[in-house]
Motif scaffolding. Structure first.
Motif, mmCIF file in Angstrom:
data_model
loop_
_atom_site.group_PDB
_atom_site.id
_atom_site.type_symbol
_atom_site.label_atom_id
_atom_site.label_comp_id
_atom_site.label_asym_id
_atom_site.label_seq_id
_atom_site.Cartn_x
_atom_site.Cartn_y
_atom_site.Cartn_z
ATOM 1 N N LYS A 163 0.212 3.849 21.574
ATOM 2 C CA LYS A 163 0.319 2.155 21.377
ATOM 3 C C LYS A 163 -0.734 1.568 20.635
ATOM 4 O O LYS A 163 -0.674 0.571 19.850
ATOM 5 N N GLU A 164 -2.084 1.946 20.885
ATOM 6 C CA GLU A 164 -2.988 1.398 20.027
ATOM 7 C C GLU A 164 -2.954 1.595 18.671
ATOM 8 O O GLU A 164 -3.293 0.750 17.660
ATOM 9 N N GLU A 165 -2.413 2.823 18.041
ATOM 10 C CA GLU A 165 -2.350 3.103 16.645
ATOM 11 C C GLU A 165 -1.240 2.167 16.289
ATOM 12 O O GLU A 165 -1.269 1.651 15.088
ATOM 13 N N LYS A 166 0.082 2.002 17.155
ATOM 14 C CA LYS A 166 1.061 1.151 16.666
ATOM 15 C C LYS A 166 0.447 -0.333 16.378
ATOM 16 O O LYS A 166 0.930 -1.042 15.306
ATOM 17 N N THR A 167 -0.288 -0.749 17.190
ATOM 18 C CA THR A 167 -1.078 -1.981 17.140
ATOM 19 C C THR A 167 -1.724 -2.348 15.911
ATOM 20 O O THR A 167 -1.705 -3.398 14.976
ATOM 21 N N ILE A 168 -2.611 -1.224 15.700
ATOM 22 C CA ILE A 168 -3.423 -1.323 14.444
ATOM 23 C C ILE A 168 -2.697 -1.285 13.217
ATOM 24 O O ILE A 168 -2.803 -2.010 12.244
ATOM 25 N N MET A 169 -1.938 -0.461 13.178
ATOM 26 C CA MET A 169 -0.951 -0.326 11.833
ATOM 27 C C MET A 169 -0.094 -1.491 11.877
ATOM 28 O O MET A 169 0.122 -1.924 10.469
ATOM 29 N N LYS A 170 0.503 -2.329 12.745
ATOM 30 C CA LYS A 170 1.073 -3.448 12.783
ATOM 31 C C LYS A 170 0.039 -4.571 11.963
ATOM 32 O O LYS A 170 0.607 -5.450 11.255
ATOM 33 N N GLN A 171 -1.102 -4.671 12.575
ATOM 34 C CA GLN A 171 -2.156 -5.752 12.006
ATOM 35 C C GLN A 171 -2.358 -5.389 10.336
ATOM 36 O O GLN A 171 -2.530 -6.391 9.673
ATOM 37 N N MET A 172 -2.373 -4.096 10.250
ATOM 38 C CA MET A 172 -2.692 -3.631 8.752
ATOM 39 C C MET A 172 -1.731 -4.202 7.864
ATOM 40 O O MET A 172 -1.747 -4.949 6.782
ATOM 41 N N VAL A 173 -0.413 -3.986 8.265
ATOM 42 C CA VAL A 173 0.762 -4.497 7.418
ATOM 43 C C VAL A 173 0.936 -6.054 7.316
ATOM 44 O O VAL A 173 0.963 -6.729 6.402
ATOM 45 N N GLU A 174 0.550 -6.640 8.583
ATOM 46 C CA GLU A 174 0.539 -7.982 8.392
ATOM 47 C C GLU A 174 -0.739 -8.628 7.444
ATOM 48 O O GLU A 174 -0.527 -9.544 6.778
ATOM 49 N N ASN A 175 -1.819 -7.825 7.516
ATOM 50 C CA ASN A 175 -2.942 -8.134 6.582
ATOM 51 C C ASN A 175 -2.510 -8.072 4.961
ATOM 52 O O ASN A 175 -2.646 -8.899 4.249
ATOM 53 N N GLU A 177 0.631 -8.030 3.866
ATOM 54 C CA GLU A 177 1.599 -8.990 3.731
ATOM 55 C C GLU A 177 1.091 -10.456 3.340
ATOM 56 O O GLU A 177 1.269 -11.257 2.428
ATOM 57 N N LYS A 178 -0.038 -10.877 3.917
ATOM 58 C CA LYS A 178 -0.834 -12.035 3.817
ATOM 59 C C LYS A 178 -1.345 -11.860 2.571
ATOM 60 O O LYS A 178 -1.783 -12.770 1.607
ATOM 61 N N GLN A 179 -2.088 -10.811 2.133
ATOM 62 C CA GLN A 179 -2.625 -10.525 0.931
ATOM 63 C C GLN A 179 -1.779 -10.834 -0.439
ATOM 64 O O GLN A 179 -2.134 -11.409 -1.291
ATOM 65 N N LEU A 180 -0.692 -10.139 -0.176
ATOM 66 C CA LEU A 180 0.743 -10.441 -1.290
ATOM 67 C C LEU A 180 0.894 -11.810 -1.317
ATOM 68 O O LEU A 180 1.045 -12.309 -2.403
ATOM 69 N N ALA A 181 1.104 -12.536 -0.179
ATOM 70 C CA ALA A 181 1.502 -13.851 -0.279
ATOM 71 C C ALA A 181 0.222 -14.679 -1.091
ATOM 72 O O ALA A 181 0.567 -15.589 -1.968
ATOM 73 N N SER A 182 -0.735 -14.485 -0.566
ATOM 74 C CA SER A 182 -2.043 -15.044 -1.370
ATOM 75 C C SER A 182 -2.110 -14.903 -3.120
ATOM 76 O O SER A 182 -2.198 -15.870 -3.659
ATOM 77 N N LEU A 183 -1.780 -13.444 -3.205
ATOM 78 C CA LEU A 183 -1.549 -13.317 -4.924
ATOM 79 C C LEU A 183 -0.735 -14.055 -5.449
ATOM 80 O O LEU A 183 -0.707 -14.658 -6.328
ATOM 81 N N VAL A 184 0.631 -14.134 -4.766
ATOM 82 C CA VAL A 184 1.512 -14.719 -5.380
ATOM 83 C C VAL A 184 1.453 -16.078 -5.602
ATOM 84 O O VAL A 184 1.775 -16.960 -6.568
ATOM 85 N N SER A 185 0.747 -16.915 -4.370
ATOM 86 C CA SER A 185 0.406 -18.228 -4.420
ATOM 87 C C SER A 185 -0.614 -18.388 -5.568
ATOM 88 O O SER A 185 -0.488 -19.419 -6.372
ATOM 89 N N GLU A 186 -1.445 -17.471 -5.834
ATOM 90 C CA GLU A 186 -2.615 -17.693 -6.909
ATOM 91 C C GLU A 186 -1.885 -17.560 -8.258
ATOM 92 O O GLU A 186 -2.620 -18.445 -9.162
ATOM 93 N N TYR A 187 -1.188 -16.893 -8.425
ATOM 94 C CA TYR A 187 -0.364 -16.550 -9.799
ATOM 95 C C TYR A 187 0.745 -17.402 -9.925
ATOM 96 O O TYR A 187 1.234 -17.375 -11.065
ATOM 97 N N THR A 188 1.201 -18.372 -9.003
ATOM 98 C CA THR A 188 2.204 -19.224 -9.247
ATOM 99 C C THR A 188 1.711 -20.533 -9.465
ATOM 100 O O THR A 188 0.852 -21.175 -8.835
ATOM 101 N N HIS A 189 2.291 -20.985 -10.640
ATOM 102 C CA HIS A 189 1.740 -22.492 -11.084
ATOM 103 C C HIS A 189 3.004 -23.265 -10.929
ATOM 104 O O HIS A 189 4.056 -23.104 -11.511
#
Length: 191
Positions: A163-175, A177-189
């Motif tokens: 259960k703890e490992e699943k929670t950590i993995m979920k947080q890693m995926v969410e982080n 996804e946030k990085q990807l969204a930030s990159l898209v935002s940074e390179y979208t004009h």
């Protein structure tokens, strides 16, 4: 071995029609609506249990801490350990009540029942096309491992680790996804 060789299984209390709420009633009733989900964790909210008065000549089988409830209808047939429940509490017929013998830890029973492989096993043998229903006979015959108390505790700890490992993995995926969204935002004009 099957589940019924390790626990006493009974149905919850049947009520005809809606349960009448009585603010100063002497009895409490756990219903399906008392199940709450926080993230991936399910539990029974004992703060919102309805109070009523059960009028009967029969002996009322009250719940106690350490008892286990299994939901008998819906999308999952999850098991819940009762903790800190008020005195004079019963559950509706939409639950099965499991009372383990002294050789089986309640946490072990809930861990076994809530495993995805056992949830699939229960669903494959349940009935109903509109609303899935679990029968007492099906739950009773669910395969159940025989383990020592030490092995049960080890199994419980392993389940907590997963259960703890699943929670950590979920947080890693969410982080990520946030990085990807930030990159898209940074390179979208916006032009």
């Amino acid at each position: 071995m099957t589940l019924d060789s390790h626990v006493k299984i009974s149905s919850g209390r049947s009520f005809r029609g809606a349960i009448k709420s009585i603010s100063d009633g002497p009895h409490y009733v756990i219903q399906l609506r008392n199940i709450e989900c926080e993230g991936d964790e399910y539990h029974i909210n004992t703060d919102d249990i309805i109070k009523t008065e059960i009028k009967t000549n029969r002996k009322i089988a009250f719940l106690s801490d350490g008892d286990i409830l299994v939901s008998s209808k819906g999308s999952t047939f999850r098991a819940y350990i009762l903790k800190n429940i008020p005195q004079n509490t019963v559950c509706t017929q939409h639950f099965f009540l499991l009372t383990p013998d002294k050789k089986i830890l309640p946490e072990f029973i809930t861990a076994i029942i809530n495993l995805p492989v056992n949830q699939r096993w229960l669903h494959q043998r349940s009935s109903g096309s509109y609303q899935t229903m679990l029968t007492l006979a099906t739950l009773s015959k669910m395969p159940f491992p025989e383990m020592s108390l030490v092995q049960q505790q080890q199994f419980i700890e392993l389940c907590k680790q997963v259960k703890e490992e699943k929670t950590i993995m979920k947080q890693m995926v969410e982080n990520t996804e946030k990085q990807l969204a930030s990159l898209v935002s940074e390179y979208t004009h916006d032009e």
